[in-house]
Enzyme design. Structure first.
Site, short mmCIF file in Angstrom:
data_model
loop_
_atom_site.label_atom_id
_atom_site.label_comp_id
_atom_site.label_asym_id
_atom_site.label_seq_id
_atom_site.Cartn_x
_atom_site.Cartn_y
_atom_site.Cartn_z
CG ASP A 39 -14.97 20.72 -36.55
OD1 ASP A 39 -14.29 19.63 -36.74
OD2 ASP A 39 -14.55 21.62 -35.79
CD GLU A 50 -12.59 14.65 -32.76
OE1 GLU A 50 -12.67 15.32 -31.69
OE2 GLU A 50 -11.85 14.90 -33.46
#
Length: 869
Positions: free
Chosen positions: A221, A418
């Site tokens: 991420d 997301e």
């Protein structure tokens, strides 16, 4: 029942033992104490007794000198069951739930026994509970190595745990005693607690590759933040839950235990510095009220006249928090005291969507915005919910960046899932996100594919982000490029005038396991390019990475955890601050450095002057370690070597000379020393160049003086030297009247009469230059002419009779000068002298004639006359 239970245990364990051959590739285990007493039998039978698990398990144990190592072993005879063998009590030494490794040497020699025989080392927990721990099938007459790694079940009682060596169980071994009950010998039994290491021993990133960015740990991420020409990447710390078992494979990443954030940085996009982990959540974290820290996002802003750094994080899917730092690497503090985004934040939640994956953006006017959210599956399996879950949000941030303003607004990204992120380019706002893998309904073919990074474009940070703002795909799922899919997360940053795209993929995970993945992700980078209309060109996933922005400058302190490629090392935080990044930055070092491990730096520019020395700050852990330096490949010849000979467990600086290290090279540091032990820890590197020398060489000229006058009948012996005590003289040269000249004698009559200039130039190895000029004049006189006549005669340039005639003509000149009445008489005498020189009967040599005529003309001019041609 006992025998049947024993049979089940053996059959079950045999299936497990089929995988034991892979155990040699397991992670390096910490050196723990040996739990076996007298495992080498050097103290006879101390600690050992025949297996007494049941009445039939009897054997005779006898010390023997026929040992695998040392001077003793044990001989096992008179066995009645296959389990009859040497046993040792481990009660109170082993614990349920822990993992252990076991080894033993075994040999049999019975000529009537099979050519090969299988042996086990087995644990008896009491009653009918037996577990085979390790095995070997060894040829007759040879020592075989039993080895294995095992975990005691968490619910297992270990009150009567005992270990023993045996042959495979059979119900009636006496039916074939040579096959089942042969004598054997045992030596070197060990049992140690197995502590799995998270150090990645495989080559996870090949030299020359740019992806993954790091190979000694994981990171997911990634969110890029640029500050002062350096990009920092903040990542979910997948390594925190990486727990490889005895077979070297970790259980699947569930993310639940992750509460720290990993930070790396680079200013060239090739060499990456490990800044360690930020303790964000949990009992030992900065935000103790949070349980997790996933998917970070980073920005800075001047608040109250002070630049602050704001690190946002996901507290699992339920909320988003923020901590504040004084620099990109801390120190960090909690200024808010509670989570920033929760279900109570206006407009944040519809009861289904997640409140995680923050993306922060500050516009040119200083207004901050936070993007967050995801999920949104309502379980309906409808087309609308699958393609338009409307699960992400954007909200304004307060001036302090730790509060929100107003209500969050919905973002309707097609196939939204997301990883919301925003950047600005040429007045447009680009919102990127990860698409979902399908919520059960049909997927709109006009939208993005599943598990991809898609994007939208709007005219304002708040959008409105409606579905019509969708523009296309930036990056398809990593599975399309690397053979390992999974979730997707990205960021965009600008550095050096170009845009770059970060993403994660399970490439390192695959290389560790040989192809399988367990959800452990690694950071990657790619160039992000745009079409003329502002649309984004689709990014392809590669191992190549991106081109370096510049070469690495070596003449400074370089943190040893600055790495292009490596194998086998790990990093850890130690006390103190970073020598390179200052008092605010944590200090990391290389550790778990074993024989054969190595690290490297890419594109190091040593310049034309070159490096003269390398200093390493190290902490020796054992004697006999060594650091070798190689260029361009890790197997190249050694150009410098640092023996790590210093007091153990103390930080010290060791220096090695370097010879001829110039130009640009990849630099490999390879580590050598005793096997199977940690060698040393390394804090930093520092190369030294030729010392800065700003002093020019001193030049000395001999044989001539500045402003001197010299008659042309003589010679000058010219000489020059240069001295430079700092860096040495690189070159020295000279010119005479602009033409190169070598030191030595010059014949003056061969030079023109008048002023001359000798220029000597010296340059030292640091590039400093000295230019020394000496001006002098060559003259003539009647005395010089007379001396030249004699010289020419001596050199056979004229004969003796001609010399006599020329001297007689010159005597008339001297007489006219002596009278001191009229210079015209001197001029007349000189013209008569010239006539004699021109008479070929007197002088035929061209050099003699030209020189004497030149000098006579010069004397005529000196006495006020005009020479006749």
């Amino acid at each position: 029942m006992k025998l049947r239970s024993r049979l089940v245990a053996i059959v079950t364990t045999a299936a497990m033992l089929g995988t034991l051959s892979t155990l040699t590739a397991a992670p390096v285990q910490a050196a723990g104490p040996d739990l076996i007493v007298n495992g080498g039998f050097e103290s006879g039978l101390t600690g050992w007794f025949p297996n007494n698990g049941n009445a039939a398990d009897t054997a005779a144990l006898t010390p023997t000198t026929d040992a695998y190592s040392g001077s003793a072993a044990v001989a096992v005879t008179q066995r009645m069951t296959t389990g009859s063998g040497p046993m040792q009590d481990l009660s109170g030494k082993v614990a349920a739930g822990k993992t252990y490794s076991v080894t033993a040497r075994v040999k049999y020699e019975n000529a009537n026994s099979p050519a090969t025989k299988q042996f086990f080392i087995t644990m008896h927990y009491g009653g009918g509970t037996y577990t085979n721990l390790g095995t070997v099938t060894t040829p007759r007459g040879q020592w075989g190595l039993i080895q294995g790694t095992f975990t005691i079940p968490a619910a297992q009682s270990v009150a009567t745990a005992r270990i023993f060596v045996e042959t495979p169980w059979t119900q009636t071994p006496s039916a074939a005693p040579d096959t089942h009950l042969m004598d054997f010998k045992v030596d070197d039994v060990t049992l140690r607690e197995f502590t799995p290491s998270t150090t990645i021993e495989v080559l996870g990133k090949n030299p020359g590759e740019g992806n993954p960015l790091i190979s000694h740990k994981f990171g997911a991420d990634g969110n890029a933040f640029v500050h002062d020409g350096r990009v920092y990447l903040y990542m979910t710390n997948d390594t925190q839950v990486y727990n490889p078992g005895p077979n070297g494979i970790s259980p699947t990443n569930t993310y639940g235990g992750i509460n720290t954030i990993t930070v790396i940085s680079s200013d060239d996009l090739v060499n990456w510095v490990d800044h360690g982990e930020i303790p964000v959540a949990g009992a030992n974290g900065i935000a103790k009220y949070a349980g997790n820290s996933w998917a970070p996002a980073m920005e800075s802003k001047v608040v109250g006249g002070v630049e602050k750094f704001f690190l946002y994080f996901a507290n699992n899917g339920a909320a988003t928090g923020v901590i504040v730092g004084d620099s990109p690497v801390g120190p960090w503090r909690d200024e808010r005291g509670s989570l920033l985004i929760t279900g109570q934040t206006p407009g944040a939640s519809n009861g289904r969507n997640w409140l995680f994956d923050p993306g922060v953006f500050i516009d040119d006017d200083g207004q901050g915005y936070l993007y967050f959210g995801g999920g949104g599956d309502d379980g309906s399996g409808s087309y609308e919910n699958t393609n338009h879950p409307k699960s992400t949000r954007v909200i304004k941030l307060g001036e302090n960046m730790t509060s929100t303003v107003g209500s969050a607004e919905v973002i309707d990204g097609p196939l939204m899932f997301e990883a919301g992120h925003v950047f600005k380019r040429e007045g447009k706002y680009y919102y990127s996100y990860s698409s979902n893998f399908g919520f059960g309904g049909p997927i709109d073919p006009a939208g993005p594919p599943t598990g991809a990074i898609a994007y939208m474009v709007a005219d304002h940070p708040m959008g409105p982000w409606t579905a019509d703002k969708y523009k296309g795909v930036i990056f398809r799922n990593p599975g399309n490029f690397f053979g390992a899919g999974g979730n997707n997360h990205q960021s965009v940053f600008q550095l050096g005038g170009d845009y770059y795209f970060t993403y994660h993929a399970q490439t390192l995970n695959r290389r560790i396991t040989g192809g399988a993945t367990q959800g452990f992700r690694s950071p990657h980078i790619a160039k992000l390019e745009f079409n003329a209309d502002g649309s984004i060109k689709e990014v392809l996933g590669t191992y190549d990475g991106v081109q370096k922005l510049h070469d690495l400058a070596p003449y400074r302190v370089i943190e040893a955890e600055t790495i292009a490629w490596q194998q086998g090392i790990a990093t850890k935080k130690v006390d103190g601050s970073s020598a390179e990044f200052g008092a605010q930055a944590p200090n990391l070092v290389l550790h778990d450095v074993d024989n054969g491990d190595w690290t490297s730096l890419a594109s190091v520019d040593f310049g034309a002057k070159g490096a003269t020395a390398l200093t390493a700050k190290v902490k020796p852990l054992v004697a006999g370690g060594r650091i070798d330096v190689r260029l361009d490949t890790r197997t190249a010849p050694v150009v410098a070597s640092i023996p790590v000979d210093a007091p153990l467990n103390a930080w010290t600086e060791l220096t090695a000379e370097v010879d001829g290290l110039t130009g640009t090279h990849d630099v490999y540091f390879t580590y050598a020393g005793p096997a199977s032990t940690d060698l040393f820890e390394i804090d930093s590197w520092a190369f030294e160049s030729q010392a800065e020398d700003e002093t020019a060489p001193a030049v000395d000229v001999t044989g001539v003086t500045d402003g001197g006058e010299y008659g042309d009948s003589g010679d000058l012996t010219l000489g020059w030297t240069a001295e430079d005590t700092e860096s040495g003289v690189a070159s020295i040269s000279a010119t005479l009247d602009g033409q190169p000249v070598q030191p030595g004698a010059i014949t003056l009559y061969t030079q023109a009469l008048g002023e001359h200039e000798l220029v000597v130039t010296a340059v030292d190895n640091a590039g400093n230059e000295t230019v020394k000029t000496v001006g002098f004049t060559i003259t003539t006189s009647v005395e010089d002419v007379s001396a030249l006549i004699d010289r020419f005669a001596a050199e056979d340039k004229t004969n003796a009779s001609s010399a006599v005639r020329l001297h007689k003509a010159l005597d008339r000149v001297l007489a006219a000068i002596a009278e001191e009445k009229d210079d015209k008489n001197v001029v007349k005498a000189l013209e008569k002298f010239k006539s004699g020189v021109k008479d070929h009967r007197v002088e035929a040599d061209e050099i003699v004639r030209t020189t004497l005529l030149r000098d006579a003309d010069a004397l005529i001019v000196g006495y006020g006359g005009t020479p006749r041609t």
